[in-house]
Write a protein that holds these residues in place. Structure first.
Motif, PDB file in Angstrom:
ATOM      1  N   THR A 603      85.769 -74.914  57.800  1.00 60.17           N
ATOM      2  CA  THR A 603      84.754 -75.133  58.833  1.00 60.17           C
ATOM      3  C   THR A 603      85.365 -75.371  60.207  1.00 60.17           C
ATOM      4  O   THR A 603      84.651 -75.321  61.213  1.00 60.17           O
ATOM      5  N   ASP A 604      86.669 -75.636  60.266  1.00 59.52           N
ATOM      6  CA  ASP A 604      87.323 -75.783  61.569  1.00 59.52           C
ATOM      7  C   ASP A 604      87.480 -74.437  62.274  1.00 59.52           C
ATOM      8  O   ASP A 604      87.719 -74.395  63.480  1.00 59.52           O
ATOM      9  N   PHE A 605      87.396 -73.344  61.505  1.00 56.75           N
ATOM     10  CA  PHE A 605      87.466 -71.995  62.081  1.00 56.75           C
ATOM     11  C   PHE A 605      86.032 -71.495  62.253  1.00 56.75           C
ATOM     12  O   PHE A 605      85.397 -71.068  61.291  1.00 56.75           O
ATOM     13  N   GLU A 606      85.517 -71.534  63.456  1.00 53.63           N
ATOM     14  CA  GLU A 606      84.148 -71.095  63.703  1.00 53.63           C
ATOM     15  C   GLU A 606      84.154 -69.725  64.372  1.00 53.63           C
ATOM     16  O   GLU A 606      84.745 -69.542  65.428  1.00 53.63           O
ATOM     17  N   GLY A 607      83.496 -68.781  63.711  1.00 57.23           N
ATOM     18  CA  GLY A 607      83.341 -67.461  64.312  1.00 57.23           C
ATOM     19  C   GLY A 607      84.616 -66.654  64.354  1.00 57.23           C
ATOM     20  O   GLY A 607      84.855 -65.933  65.328  1.00 57.23           O
ATOM     21  N   TYR A 608      85.447 -66.764  63.294  1.00 60.71           N
ATOM     22  CA  TYR A 608      86.625 -65.886  63.242  1.00 60.71           C
ATOM     23  C   TYR A 608      86.155 -64.447  63.090  1.00 60.71           C
ATOM     24  O   TYR A 608      85.356 -64.127  62.213  1.00 60.71           O
ATOM     25  N   GLN A 609      86.642 -63.577  63.946  1.00 59.61           N
ATOM     26  CA  GLN A 609      86.230 -62.180  63.914  1.00 59.61           C
ATOM     27  C   GLN A 609      87.463 -61.290  63.936  1.00 59.61           C
ATOM     28  O   GLN A 609      88.221 -61.277  64.903  1.00 59.61           O
ATOM     29  N   GLY A 610      87.676 -60.577  62.815  1.00 61.52           N
ATOM     30  CA  GLY A 610      88.801 -59.660  62.749  1.00 61.52           C
ATOM     31  C   GLY A 610      88.640 -58.502  63.718  1.00 61.52           C
ATOM     32  O   GLY A 610      87.574 -58.287  64.313  1.00 61.52           O
ATOM     33  N   VAL A 611      89.687 -57.747  63.866  1.00 61.38           N
ATOM     34  CA  VAL A 611      89.697 -56.630  64.808  1.00 61.38           C
ATOM     35  C   VAL A 611      88.942 -55.447  64.217  1.00 61.38           C
ATOM     36  O   VAL A 611      89.121 -55.097  63.048  1.00 61.38           O
ATOM     37  N   VAL A 612      88.058 -54.848  65.018  1.00 56.81           N
ATOM     38  CA  VAL A 612      87.379 -53.618  64.605  1.00 56.81           C
ATOM     39  C   VAL A 612      88.387 -52.484  64.698  1.00 56.81           C
ATOM     40  O   VAL A 612      88.932 -52.215  65.768  1.00 56.81           O
ATOM     41  N   SER A 613      88.649 -51.831  63.569  1.00 55.19           N
ATOM     42  CA  SER A 613      89.657 -50.776  63.573  1.00 55.19           C
ATOM     43  C   SER A 613      89.001 -49.419  63.395  1.00 55.19           C
ATOM     44  O   SER A 613      87.970 -49.283  62.726  1.00 55.19           O
ATOM     45  N   THR A 639      85.474 -56.279  53.611  1.00 55.27           N
ATOM     46  CA  THR A 639      85.552 -55.274  54.670  1.00 55.27           C
ATOM     47  C   THR A 639      84.311 -54.390  54.638  1.00 55.27           C
ATOM     48  O   THR A 639      83.890 -53.924  53.574  1.00 55.27           O
ATOM     49  N   ILE A 640      83.732 -54.176  55.807  1.00 52.83           N
ATOM     50  CA  ILE A 640      82.549 -53.324  55.956  1.00 52.83           C
ATOM     51  C   ILE A 640      82.953 -52.094  56.765  1.00 52.83           C
ATOM     52  O   ILE A 640      83.507 -52.222  57.859  1.00 52.83           O
ATOM     53  N   SER A 641      82.678 -50.908  56.216  1.00 51.58           N
ATOM     54  CA  SER A 641      82.992 -49.648  56.901  1.00 51.58           C
ATOM     55  C   SER A 641      81.702 -48.943  57.299  1.00 51.58           C
ATOM     56  O   SER A 641      80.676 -49.041  56.606  1.00 51.58           O
ATOM     57  N   TYR A 642      81.751 -48.219  58.419  1.00 51.10           N
ATOM     58  CA  TYR A 642      80.573 -47.473  58.871  1.00 51.10           C
ATOM     59  C   TYR A 642      81.029 -46.293  59.724  1.00 51.10           C
ATOM     60  O   TYR A 642      82.172 -46.254  60.215  1.00 51.10           O
ATOM     61  N   SER A 643      80.131 -45.333  59.888  1.00 53.94           N
ATOM     62  CA  SER A 643      80.417 -44.134  60.676  1.00 53.94           C
ATOM     63  C   SER A 643      79.270 -43.873  61.633  1.00 53.94           C
ATOM     64  O   SER A 643      78.094 -44.083  61.292  1.00 53.94           O
ATOM     65  N   ILE A 644      79.606 -43.418  62.851  1.00 55.60           N
ATOM     66  CA  ILE A 644      78.573 -43.013  63.818  1.00 55.60           C
ATOM     67  C   ILE A 644      78.968 -41.643  64.366  1.00 55.60           C
ATOM     68  O   ILE A 644      80.107 -41.425  64.778  1.00 55.60           O
ATOM     69  N   PRO A 645      78.024 -40.676  64.361  1.00 54.64           N
ATOM     70  CA  PRO A 645      78.357 -39.298  64.760  1.00 54.64           C
ATOM     71  C   PRO A 645      78.380 -39.091  66.268  1.00 54.64           C
ATOM     72  O   PRO A 645      78.862 -38.056  66.734  1.00 54.64           O
ATOM     73  N   TYR A 675      84.669 -46.512  61.423  1.00 57.91           N
ATOM     74  CA  TYR A 675      85.116 -47.853  61.752  1.00 57.91           C
ATOM     75  C   TYR A 675      85.103 -48.748  60.518  1.00 57.91           C
ATOM     76  O   TYR A 675      84.381 -48.485  59.544  1.00 57.91           O
ATOM     77  N   LYS A 676      85.888 -49.829  60.600  1.00 62.13           N
ATOM     78  CA  LYS A 676      85.799 -50.875  59.584  1.00 62.13           C
ATOM     79  C   LYS A 676      86.075 -52.216  60.239  1.00 62.13           C
ATOM     80  O   LYS A 676      86.803 -52.305  61.226  1.00 62.13           O
ATOM     81  N   ILE A 677      85.456 -53.253  59.671  1.00 62.69           N
ATOM     82  CA  ILE A 677      85.616 -54.595  60.215  1.00 62.69           C
ATOM     83  C   ILE A 677      85.624 -55.591  59.066  1.00 62.69           C
ATOM     84  O   ILE A 677      84.928 -55.414  58.059  1.00 62.69           O
ATOM     85  N   SER A 678      86.436 -56.637  59.207  1.00 62.91           N
ATOM     86  CA  SER A 678      86.516 -57.681  58.189  1.00 62.91           C
ATOM     87  C   SER A 678      85.497 -58.770  58.499  1.00 62.91           C
ATOM     88  O   SER A 678      85.329 -59.170  59.654  1.00 62.91           O
ATOM     89  N   PHE A 679      84.808 -59.247  57.458  1.00 63.44           N
ATOM     90  CA  PHE A 679      83.847 -60.341  57.603  1.00 63.44           C
ATOM     91  C   PHE A 679      84.357 -61.553  56.842  1.00 63.44           C
ATOM     92  O   PHE A 679      84.607 -61.490  55.639  1.00 63.44           O
ATOM     93  N   ASP A 680      84.522 -62.665  57.552  1.00 62.67           N
ATOM     94  CA  ASP A 680      84.988 -63.920  56.972  1.00 62.67           C
ATOM     95  C   ASP A 680      83.777 -64.788  56.652  1.00 62.67           C
ATOM     96  O   ASP A 680      83.061 -65.225  57.548  1.00 62.67           O
ATOM     97  N   ALA A 681      83.552 -65.044  55.357  1.00 63.92           N
ATOM     98  CA  ALA A 681      82.395 -65.836  54.924  1.00 63.92           C
ATOM     99  C   ALA A 681      82.803 -67.215  54.438  1.00 63.92           C
ATOM    100  O   ALA A 681      82.081 -67.846  53.664  1.00 63.92           O
ATOM    101  N   SER A 682      83.944 -67.705  54.895  1.00 59.91           N
ATOM    102  CA  SER A 682      84.429 -68.999  54.405  1.00 59.91           C
ATOM    103  C   SER A 682      83.492 -70.144  54.773  1.00 59.91           C
ATOM    104  O   SER A 682      83.511 -71.196  54.137  1.00 59.91           O
ATOM    105  N   PHE A 683      82.651 -69.952  55.788  1.00 58.05           N
ATOM    106  CA  PHE A 683      81.745 -71.018  56.219  1.00 58.05           C
ATOM    107  C   PHE A 683      80.410 -70.976  55.470  1.00 58.05           C
ATOM    108  O   PHE A 683      79.542 -71.826  55.697  1.00 58.05           O
ATOM    109  N   LEU A 684      80.237 -70.006  54.576  1.00 56.62           N
ATOM    110  CA  LEU A 684      78.977 -69.843  53.847  1.00 56.62           C
ATOM    111  C   LEU A 684      79.098 -70.337  52.408  1.00 56.62           C
ATOM    112  O   LEU A 684      80.199 -70.436  51.860  1.00 56.62           O
TER     113      LEU A 684
END
Length: 708
Positions: A603-613, A639-645, A675-684
């Motif tokens: 909980t000391d890490f609030e809103g950690y957001q990995g790099v969108v690659s 990790t969540i991946s998505y594509s936009i044309p 694209y892909k982005i990491s989601f940290d759910a340690s606070f949930l």
């Protein structure tokens, strides 16, 4: 043994072409010299991280004798260490050299055979440690031997460079970065006065004009006790006048350290003025209108004490003086009572029959003795308060009883390092100076410090002591838990640059020691603050004002920077450079020349957001797509991946089963791509969550499962 190894080395060199030629031969100046435009700062070497070959004169042998006494001379853990210097004596010409592998395999560098005065060529990687530039010799996968070690030509150690202590300081009294040109070089200071003598052999030298330098007992010849090489060695007594002191310059964030290497580097004592020790006051807790008796043991080793005076000031006003009366070697003076709350500081001036004068403490700017006149109960902030910059409080080495709320307990100590960190901390307010560390390893109270829980209101009695520049309650004799589950103090919001640039014991950093603090709107600027090859579990963050360190190993959370070489814990989050954190909280600690933040919990890490690659898939996608997260179920990150044309604004959000928004992962304009982005759910908490994407007229939602 020595001659056999030399013969083996000669045969190897005669028959094998080594890898040295793969690496450029550079000068020490190429490694050390800072461009003129950067002088006045302390940047890394221009070759930081490069593997190079460099030639220089050995200033100190790595071991005492390769055949008969293989104890290291320069201490740096289980490593061989030396310093080399350019044989020409040109400035920017000194360098620290280390070899980390001293096993049988490591001996194939033959580094342990080099001798003082020998000119050799070494192959290693350049890196920075505690602002000091060093090279680590190459031992893996194949050790690269020292070149020229078989040559018989030796030279003397270079003549030391003559310096004044004032050369290490700016005109305003600050740390003179331009003196970096002497780093790693052999220097000499003449006619200096000693102070701050420590039991391990460390001390300071002073010029009597407010300039000083630390004398660091890195050489075994200047250590006391079993760690030393000279039986019965003791550092000079405080107040001794030395004809000279010579040694090697090293740098830290809190000043320059001088390392004498061999007997004879510390010159003879010219004369010894009176020595004042065991300075005490009575009473310890001083109230309004209460007289205070100051006592000191004052002796003169080569004569007699002619006079002793005490000079004191109230709240920074003009100084009054008091004659000290003596009974044998114990001198006393009584400071009259002060009618209201006040800070009284003082020093002692003693003179011997030869006219030699000593001031105790020797630094009357940063290190004066002082006490507080209080009309209320003692608080942690009273005990921590150190207004002059020495780091010592008015209650150092006195027993006190304090009250506070536990803000860091064993639940916030790391299980990943295999041991519970001795970091139990209490705090009694939200203002500066109001946190303090409890030493769980020196406790006779009958209550285990490790049993204290977050939110416990406790009363603790013990001795106030300094442990490597951190104030703590030691020799604990009393612990009473008054109540539990109390609210914790709000964290103090600080700027990263303010704390990251604070020098040891400076008020700007020291006032927040052992307090719960936070930094906001952060970017991870360096995943490994110590740089390869070292990794001590610390990374750097910035809010735009400058870097500050974060120490990971002593917290109980998921975040990791692969300090063990690889991240061996599957339930961790590997931090990424340029990742962002909305708010990071922890307690402020000091070690190895840096103030640093120690987060306790996830909980000391609030809103950690990995790099969108951006994924390097061939071609551009021809349709919008939101992929299933991986892994799923997950804990704590996925990790969540998505594509936009086509280009457009992309919004990616997380929701709970009630449809309430939990977090916005992305809300930005992006070009067409995958694209892909990491989601940290340690606070949930464990459960079902949903993630949705919206771009142009496309919307899609998918389900994911968090299992803790």
């Amino acid at each position: 043994m020595n001659s056999i190894k030399i013969l083996i080395l000669f045969l190897i060199i005669s028959g094998v072409s080594f890898a040295q030629s793969e690496y450029p031969l550079v000068t020490i100046q190429d490694i050390q010299q800072v461009p003129d435009s950067l002088q006045g700062t302390d940047p890394h070497s221009p070759l930081d991280g490069d593997t190079i070959r460099v030639r220089g004169v050995i200033l100190v042998s790595p071991v005492i004798d390769p055949d008969t006494n293989r104890r290291v001379i320069i201490s740096a853990g289980e490593r061989w260490v030396t310093y080399i210097q350019d044989s020409s004596g040109a400035l920017w010409g000194g360098l620290n050299v280390l070899q980390e592998d001293i096993s049988e395999n490591g001996e194939n560098t033959f580094f342990d055979l080099v001798r003082v005065g020998q000119i050799v060529t070494l192959t290693g990687r350049v890196f920075e440690f505690n602002t000091n530039t060093e090279i680590i010799l190459i031992t893996s996968p194949t050790p690269i031997p020292v070149e020229d070690i078989n040559e018989t030509s030796f030279t003397d150690r270079p003549a030391p460079i003559e310096l004044e202590l004032s050369d290490l300081f700016t005109s305003g009294g600050g740390y003179n970065f331009d003196a970096e040109k002497y780093e790693g070089m052999y220097v000499i200071f003449r006619d200096v006065i000693t102070s701050d003598r420590a039991s391990n052999g460390n001390f300071k030298i002073n010029d009597g004009n407010g300039h000083s330098a630390f004398i660091y007992n890195q050489s075994r010849y200047f250590k006391t006790g079993s760690a030393g090489e000279i039986p019965g060695y003791e550092p000079p007594l405080d107040g001794s006048y030395l004809s000279y002191l010579q040694g090697i310059v090293t740098t830290r964030t809190d000043g320059y350290y001088i390392v004498p290497a061999y007997p004879g580097d510390v010159g003879p004592v010219i004369t010894s003025p009176p020595i004042a020790s065991s300075v005490r006051r009575e009473p310890v807790l001083v109230g309004p209108n209460q007289d205070v008796t100051i006592s000191a043991n004052i002796v003169d080793l080569d004569g007699t004490v002619a006079e002793a005076k005490l000079f004191y000031s109230v709240n920074g006003g003009a100084r009054d003086s008091l004659e000290m009366s003596s009974a044998d070697s114990i001198y006393t003076a009584i400071i009259p009572g002060i009618p209201d709350s006040a800070l009284v500081d003082f020093y002692i001036r003693s003179t011997d029959n030869q006219g030699n004068v000593a001031i105790s403490p020797s630094d009357t700017v940063k290190s004066n003795y002082f006490y507080l006149v209080l009309n209320r109960q003692l608080t942690i902030s009273d005990v921590q308060y150190s207004p002059f910059g020495s780091g010592f409080s008015a209650f150092h080495n006195y027993r006190v009883t304090l009250n506070g709320v536990v803000t860091a307990d064993t639940a916030g100590s790391s299980y990943r390092t295999g041991a519970v960190a001795n970091r139990i901390i209490i705090q009694d307010g939200e203002g500066p100076w109001s946190g303090i560390w409890l030493n769980a390893l020196n406790n006779s109270s009958g209550t285990d410090v490790y049993d204290l829980k977050l939110g416990d209101n406790v009363t603790v009695g013990g001795l106030i002591a300094e442990d490597f520049n951190v104030t703590r309650i030691d020799s604990i004799t009393e612990i009473t838990v008054n109540s539990s589950n109390n609210p914790l103090p709000q964290s103090q919001i600080l700027e990263t640059g303010t704390i990251g640039s604070a020098t040891n014991n400076s008020v700007i950093g020291e006032q927040w020691e052992s307090m719960i603090v936070s930094f906001e709107n952060l970017t991870i600027s360096d995943v490994n603050a110590d740089g390869p090859p070292s990794n001590f579990g610390e990374f750097s963050i910035t809010d735009g004002s400058g870097n500050v360190r974060v120490e990971l190993q002593d917290g109980n959370h998921f975040y990791h920077n692969a300090w063990d070489g690889v991240n061996n814990f599957p339930d961790t989050i590997g931090i990424e450079e340029n990742a962002t954190i909305d708010k990071l909280t922890g307690y402020l600690y000091f070690s190895f020349s840096f103030y640093k933040l120690v987060p306790r919990y996830n909980t000391d890490f609030e809103g950690y957001q990995g790099v969108v690659s951006v994924e390097n898939a061939p071609g551009l996608p021809d349709k919008y797509q939101l992929s299933q997260n991986y892994p799923n179920p997950f804990n704590p990150s996925t990790t969540i991946s998505y594509s936009i044309p086509k280009e457009g604004n992309v919004v990616l959000k997380i929701y709970n089963v009630l449809g309430q928004e939990i977090k916005t992962l992305i809300n930005q304009f992006q070009s067409a791509g995958n694209y892909k982005i990491s989601f940290d759910a340690s606070f949930l908490t464990s459960g079902i969550y949903f993630y949705s994407i919206r771009s142009d007229n496309f919307t899609q939602v998918k389900k994911m499962v968090l299992v803790k």
